[in-house]
Structures are given as structure tokens and as C-alpha cells.
Design a protein around this motif. Sequence first.
Motif, PDB file in Angstrom:
ATOM      1  N   GLY A   1       5.806  -1.159 -12.052  1.00 42.11           N
ATOM      2  CA  GLY A   1       7.127  -0.627 -11.779  1.00 42.11           C
ATOM      3  C   GLY A   1       7.205   0.218 -10.521  1.00 42.11           C
ATOM      4  N   THR A   2       6.149   0.196  -9.712  1.00 39.96           N
ATOM      5  CA  THR A   2       6.131   1.028  -8.494  1.00 39.96           C
ATOM      6  C   THR A   2       5.893   0.207  -7.238  1.00 39.96           C
ATOM      7  OG1 THR A   2       3.775   1.503  -8.849  1.00 39.96           O
ATOM      8  CG2 THR A   2       5.376   3.095  -9.716  1.00 39.96           C
ATOM      9  N   GLY A   3       4.956  -0.734  -7.267  1.00 41.24           N
ATOM     10  CA  GLY A   3       4.683  -1.540  -6.084  1.00 41.24           C
ATOM     11  C   GLY A   3       3.367  -2.283  -6.198  1.00 41.24           C
ATOM     12  N   CYS A   4       3.316  -3.498  -5.650  1.00 39.82           N
ATOM     13  CA  CYS A   4       2.089  -4.294  -5.659  1.00 39.82           C
ATOM     14  C   CYS A   4       1.208  -3.847  -4.494  1.00 39.82           C
ATOM     15  CB  CYS A   4       2.419  -5.774  -5.540  1.00 39.82           C
ATOM     16  SG  CYS A   4       3.353  -6.419  -6.943  1.00 39.82           S
ATOM     17  N   THR A   5      -0.031  -3.511  -4.781  1.00 34.29           N
ATOM     18  CA  THR A   5      -0.930  -2.969  -3.752  1.00 34.29           C
ATOM     19  C   THR A   5      -2.198  -3.795  -3.558  1.00 34.29           C
ATOM     20  OG1 THR A   5      -1.957  -1.541  -5.410  1.00 34.29           O
ATOM     21  CG2 THR A   5      -0.138  -0.601  -4.132  1.00 34.29           C
ATOM     22  N   VAL A   6      -2.529  -4.649  -4.506  1.00 36.56           N
ATOM     23  CA  VAL A   6      -3.735  -5.473  -4.406  1.00 36.56           C
ATOM     24  C   VAL A   6      -3.357  -6.918  -4.085  1.00 36.56           C
ATOM     25  CG1 VAL A   6      -5.795  -6.289  -5.590  1.00 36.56           C
ATOM     26  CG2 VAL A   6      -4.967  -3.964  -6.003  1.00 36.56           C
ATOM     27  N   VAL A   7      -2.480  -7.469  -4.898  1.00 35.23           N
ATOM     28  CA  VAL A   7      -1.925  -8.803  -4.695  1.00 35.23           C
ATOM     29  C   VAL A   7      -0.557  -8.803  -5.342  1.00 35.23           C
ATOM     30  CG1 VAL A   7      -2.884  -9.799  -6.812  1.00 35.23           C
ATOM     31  CG2 VAL A   7      -2.401 -11.292  -4.862  1.00 35.23           C
ATOM     32  N   GLY A   8       0.361  -9.593  -4.822  1.00 29.97           N
ATOM     33  CA  GLY A   8       1.705  -9.612  -5.379  1.00 29.97           C
ATOM     34  C   GLY A   8       1.740 -10.221  -6.766  1.00 29.97           C
ATOM     35  N   VAL A   9       2.569  -9.663  -7.637  1.00 31.74           N
ATOM     36  CA  VAL A   9       2.789 -10.275  -8.947  1.00 31.74           C
ATOM     37  C   VAL A   9       3.288 -11.707  -8.758  1.00 31.74           C
ATOM     38  CG1 VAL A   9       4.225 -10.165 -11.024  1.00 31.74           C
ATOM     39  CG2 VAL A   9       3.209  -8.079 -10.121  1.00 31.74           C
ATOM     40  N   CYS A  10       3.990 -11.950  -7.669  1.00 36.24           N
ATOM     41  CA  CYS A  10       4.517 -13.280  -7.362  1.00 36.24           C
ATOM     42  C   CYS A  10       3.423 -14.239  -6.897  1.00 36.24           C
ATOM     43  CB  CYS A  10       5.591 -13.179  -6.287  1.00 36.24           C
ATOM     44  SG  CYS A  10       4.963 -12.534  -4.705  1.00 36.24           S
ATOM     45  N   GLY A  11       2.246 -13.716  -6.569  1.00 42.67           N
ATOM     46  CA  GLY A  11       1.171 -14.539  -6.038  1.00 42.67           C
ATOM     47  C   GLY A  11       0.947 -14.336  -4.547  1.00 42.67           C
ATOM     48  N   LYS A  12       1.723 -13.452  -3.936  1.00 45.87           N
ATOM     49  CA  LYS A  12       1.602 -13.200  -2.489  1.00 45.87           C
ATOM     50  C   LYS A  12       0.283 -12.499  -2.180  1.00 45.87           C
ATOM     51  CE  LYS A  12       4.572 -10.266  -0.744  1.00 45.87           C
ATOM     52  NZ  LYS A  12       5.854  -9.754  -0.211  1.00 45.87           N
ATOM     53  N   LYS A  13      -0.469 -13.061  -1.254  1.00 46.28           N
ATOM     54  CA  LYS A  13      -1.746 -12.481  -0.850  1.00 46.28           C
ATOM     55  C   LYS A  13      -1.517 -11.344   0.164  1.00 46.28           C
ATOM     56  CE  LYS A  13      -4.545 -15.328  -3.077  1.00 46.28           C
ATOM     57  NZ  LYS A  13      -3.571 -16.097  -3.885  1.00 46.28           N
ATOM     58  N   PRO A  14      -2.467 -10.396   0.248  1.00 46.03           N
ATOM     59  CA  PRO A  14      -2.310  -9.272   1.184  1.00 46.03           C
ATOM     60  C   PRO A  14      -2.067  -9.703   2.619  1.00 46.03           C
ATOM     61  CG  PRO A  14      -4.106  -8.840  -0.332  1.00 46.03           C
ATOM     62  CD  PRO A  14      -3.681 -10.263  -0.580  1.00 46.03           C
ATOM     63  N   GLU A  15      -2.745 -10.775   3.071  1.00 44.05           N
ATOM     64  CA  GLU A  15      -2.553 -11.186   4.463  1.00 44.05           C
ATOM     65  C   GLU A  15      -1.133 -11.709   4.705  1.00 44.05           C
ATOM     66  OE1 GLU A  15      -4.971 -14.549   2.440  1.00 44.05           O
ATOM     67  OE2 GLU A  15      -4.875 -12.343   2.425  1.00 44.05           O
ATOM     68  N   VAL A  16      -0.559 -12.366   3.696  1.00 45.33           N
ATOM     69  CA  VAL A  16       0.821 -12.845   3.831  1.00 45.33           C
ATOM     70  C   VAL A  16       1.785 -11.656   3.853  1.00 45.33           C
ATOM     71  CG1 VAL A  16       2.667 -14.178   2.722  1.00 45.33           C
ATOM     72  CG2 VAL A  16       0.343 -15.093   2.824  1.00 45.33           C
ATOM     73  N   ALA A  17       1.528 -10.677   2.990  1.00 45.90           N
ATOM     74  CA  ALA A  17       2.361  -9.470   2.981  1.00 45.90           C
ATOM     75  C   ALA A  17       2.318  -8.783   4.345  1.00 45.90           C
ATOM     76  CB  ALA A  17       1.885  -8.512   1.887  1.00 45.90           C
ATOM     77  N   ALA A  18       1.127  -8.710   4.938  1.00 47.02           N
ATOM     78  CA  ALA A  18       0.976  -8.071   6.252  1.00 47.02           C
ATOM     79  C   ALA A  18       1.731  -8.848   7.329  1.00 47.02           C
ATOM     80  CB  ALA A  18      -0.505  -7.960   6.611  1.00 47.02           C
ATOM     81  N   LEU A  19       1.662 -10.166   7.267  1.00 40.60           N
ATOM     82  CA  LEU A  19       2.349 -10.989   8.260  1.00 40.60           C
ATOM     83  C   LEU A  19       3.868 -10.886   8.115  1.00 40.60           C
ATOM     84  CD1 LEU A  19      -0.025 -14.080   8.113  1.00 40.60           C
ATOM     85  CD2 LEU A  19       0.262 -12.539  10.065  1.00 40.60           C
ATOM     86  N   GLN A  20       4.327 -10.788   6.881  1.00 43.29           N
ATOM     87  CA  GLN A  20       5.763 -10.607   6.666  1.00 43.29           C
ATOM     88  C   GLN A  20       6.224  -9.248   7.209  1.00 43.29           C
ATOM     89  OE1 GLN A  20       6.506 -11.318   2.490  1.00 43.29           O
ATOM     90  NE2 GLN A  20       6.334 -13.532   2.704  1.00 43.29           N
ATOM     91  N   ASP A  21       5.425  -8.225   6.963  1.00 41.84           N
ATOM     92  CA  ASP A  21       5.745  -6.902   7.513  1.00 41.84           C
ATOM     93  C   ASP A  21       5.767  -6.947   9.044  1.00 41.84           C
ATOM     94  OD1 ASP A  21       5.953  -5.795   5.003  1.00 41.84           O
ATOM     95  OD2 ASP A  21       3.940  -4.917   5.008  1.00 41.84           O
ATOM     96  N   LEU A  22       4.816  -7.678   9.617  1.00 41.42           N
ATOM     97  CA  LEU A  22       4.752  -7.763  11.081  1.00 41.42           C
ATOM     98  C   LEU A  22       5.946  -8.539  11.634  1.00 41.42           C
ATOM     99  CD1 LEU A  22       3.048  -7.009  13.550  1.00 41.42           C
ATOM    100  CD2 LEU A  22       1.896  -9.235  13.333  1.00 41.42           C
ATOM    101  N   LEU A  23       6.340  -9.594  10.948  1.00 43.55           N
ATOM    102  CA  LEU A  23       7.507 -10.364  11.381  1.00 43.55           C
ATOM    103  C   LEU A  23       8.764  -9.492  11.368  1.00 43.55           C
ATOM    104  CD1 LEU A  23       8.945 -12.951  12.211  1.00 43.55           C
ATOM    105  CD2 LEU A  23       8.970 -13.648   9.791  1.00 43.55           C
TER     106      LEU A  23
END
Length: 542
Positions: free
Chosen positions: A12-34
Motif C-alpha cells: 500500500g506504499t510503493g513497489c521497491t524491488v519489483v512491480g506487483v504488475c511484473g515491471k522490472k527495476p530496469e524498466v521502471a528506471a527507463l520509464q522514469d528517464l523517459l
Amino acid sequence: MFCNQCEQTAKGTGCTVVGVCGKKPEVAALQDLLLHALKGLALYAGEGNKLGIIDREMDRFTVGAIFTTLTNVNFDATRFVPLINQCVQYREVMKEKVAAAGGQVSFADPSASFQPAADLDGLVKQGEEVGLVNDHDAPADIQSLQQILVYGIKGISAYADHARILGQEDDVVYAFIYEGLAALTNKDLGLNDWVGLVLKCGEINLRAMELLDAANTGKFGHPVPTEVPLGHKAGKCILISGHDLQDLANLLEQTEGKGIYVYTHGEMLPTHGYPELKKYKHFYGHYGTAWQNQKKEFAAFPGAILMTTNCIQDPQAYMDNIFTTGMVGWPGVQHVQNGDFGPVIERALAMPGFAEDEDKGSVMVGFARNTVMSVAGKVIEAVENGDIKHFFLVGGCDGAKVGRSYYSEFVEKAPQDTVILTLACGKFRFFDKKLGDIGGIPRLLDVGQCNDAYSAIQIAVALADAFECGVNDLPLSLILSWYEQKAVAILLTLLYLGIKDIRLGPSLPAFITPNVLDVLVKNFNIKPITTPDEDLAAILNK
């Protein structure tokens, strides 16, 4: 990584290791960069707008790029590399145009001069450094409003991307997206400024949904009541999921005469009501339920599967049978482009298909605003006679949480003299329930997809006009479920319109601070769901 943009975010706060949706950390980083790169682009695009410099290709790129960052859209890290590079290229072209016209091209924010790394690993590292798009030094309440704005912009971008595919665009929508992203670089904005931007986001989303409604109905006709089989026919088959009507139209045209039945999944269900789509005889029925059940349901489907927009989950069990298109992506899944679904058709013909017919009953769709308002007189008479006591709009996103059983229980317990309007995938909790009718008016009316909240709003406004009252004075209650960012945008639209007493669940967004929630409660009386019995009693005994 840190991601808290969906309802099911970890703890209920935030995904920090891997997304509950299945999003990997590198994808999260690339989305943030985009998104970081898009902030820089927005600074120059905003200056361009002031000078009358419009680049429609850049506008279209922007909404598509933002769309890739929504929950359950694109999980393929390699697809973000060209997007980030293209973003910077568009930024530099706009910077040159603005400079040539004598506009401002000097900005202190790092996003204005960001240069992408040369390889994927370098881009991931850059994404980890920029993190979320909000100002981490700002007070918590401002950070909260910034995130609400960003997630609302993501929802707008999804709808704008759908609409522009069908030729419906508006400079106002693109201009606000740039305005909102550029505002994230402005450290001088106060709390009231951010509240104003958030409500403006709701206003612009209303326009985006209006454009999409015009696009869909203009090309495919207004939905009409249609019975949709839940079973299947013996034969080859393709399952199409997501939201995009043009993709469905292309698929139907390309499969005509090939002995393949086309079935809808998820939010494609309401497309059976569109005259220009339902005319295809091989467009047969609906398969499965909501997005979160797809792993089990897709694995059992004996044909090819096409994902057109957000909702994809890990398809490892059926990798050879599933295809993505548009902004959707998953590593290793074949991506088809430009509306050419030859590979999908080829795979469907190679698969066994359904061995025999199956009858699993049917559901009704097609109760968008034109259909409902065509019997407005009958509805008004039923209300005036006391035959209809209350309307409930029970809709929004579905999800995997146990607490979402609230919505099916609410519908089951709603009194027989009430009518249920529903839209989006939240309907799959109760879409096949036989609730009967009131004087020939079905008690369960499927208004359509999530973007058809526009239709629901138009129905409410028309009824308010007929009864010569405000929407908040109607015997109408909104019981909403949310999961991702399009739902955030719709909620902001409802707040912009001044709609009050909304019940929201199954849990409140992690990105809303107590103070921001307090503002929403005081100004709009928004409240979390409790239990169906308590909420029904509170609503009907007012």
C-alpha cells in the motif's frame, strides 16, 4: 525502483524491488528517464506554443511515449531506448525553432539539457538517478499533488493517443500536457497552484474523452443494445484484448472469409455494440473476464491472442500464441505494427481452435448515451412514478485484491427498484448477473469502456436537465473502483465537474497525503468504501 502509481502497489506504499504488475527495476528506471526527458521537451514545446510553433508529429510522439509508462503497457526495456533518444531529438528541433523565433531557450532544469547514455545499461543508471518526476525537495503535500498531476496526464495521454489514431486531436490537449510536465520543473509554485493544475487536468481529460467518443462513434457508429455470447463456435479463433477499436476493425477486415472467429476479451467487450464492427459475421462473442485473470484464461485459449493497449501480464505459458501492437510490449513477444495482423492470422490458422460449439449464455452491451437517452422519457416517468428509486454507477478498474468482491456484493444487494450503470473492466465482477428490468428498462446497463465515462457523464447531465436540477441532486451515486492512471484522470474529471459524494475503493491511492485527502473530503465529500450494507443504507436513507 519506486513506483506507487497503481492501486495494488506493494504494502500500500510503493513497489521497491519489483512491480506487483511484473515491471522490472530496469524498466521502471527507463520509464522514469523517459518522463524526465519529456519534461525537458515540454519546456521548449510550451515556449513553441506561445510563439505559434506547432509540431504535430512531436505532439503525437509525446502522448504515445507517455502512454508506454502506464501500468501494464510496456515491459520491454529495449523499446524505451529509441523513445528516449527520439524525445531528445524532438526537444533539440523545437529548441532550434524557438530560438529562431526569438523565444526563451535557457532553462536551468537538468531535463532541458539531458543527454541520453549510449547504451541500455547507461540509460538505466541515468533513470535510477532521476527517479520519479516530482520535486523530492518539495513539501509532502506538493509532492502528492505533483504525482496526482503526472498520473492524470498519463491517463489523458492514453485517451489522446486512442483518439488521434482515429483522426481526432485538439491543440488544447497537447498544450496542457506540455504545461503540466513543464510545471514539474517550477519550484516556485505553491499548494493552490498545484490544486489548480490538478483540476485543470480533469478539465482537459474531459476534452480528451470527448475527442475519443467522437472518434469512435464517428467511425463505427453509436453503440446499440447487443446480445453477446459468452460461449464459442467450433473453429479457428483469435482473441483481441485492450481498448483500441481501430485495431479490432483492421483485424476483422483482415480475417474476413478466412474461417476464423474473432472474440473479445476484457474492455473490448463493449465493441460488440458498434454497428460498423458488429456487421462482421465472424465477430462472434466474448471470452474470459477481467485483465487479472488472463494468465489462466489465455493459457486455455486455442488460438492467437492480440494485445492492443494496456493490461498485458507475464505470458510465459503462451509466448508463441500472443502478439502485441501499438504501445504494448513484453520481452520476447512478437510485436506487429501498422495494423498488419498477418502473423496473428497465420498463428491462428496453425492452432487447433475450438473443437465444438459451447453455449455459456450471453450478456448485453450497448447502453451508451444515445441508447439511454432514446428512452429518457420512459426513464423519467419511471422515476416520477417511484418505480426507479435510485441509480448507481458501479464502475472502474478491476484487480486481484480480495476487497474487490465489495462491488459484486453491492450490485447483488442493490434493491430491485434501483438501476445499475456500469463501465470499464470493474463490470466483470457482475456483468453476467441477470438483474431483471423495471418496466422494460434493464436494471444492469453496460455503458462501455473506461473512456465511456464521457457517455455516463452526458447521461447524468441530460437527466439533471430533464429534472431541472444539478447532477449532485439526482438520485444517482457513484461507486468507483480504481487501479491505474486512466482511472485517476477520470476521477479528476469528476472533481472538475463538481461531482460530490463519490465512494472510492478498494483502497485509497498511496500517493495521496492525509492533508490532500482532507481537501478532497471537505470540498467534494469523497470517501472510501466501507461495506455494501453500510454504504447502501447511508445512500438510500439520506
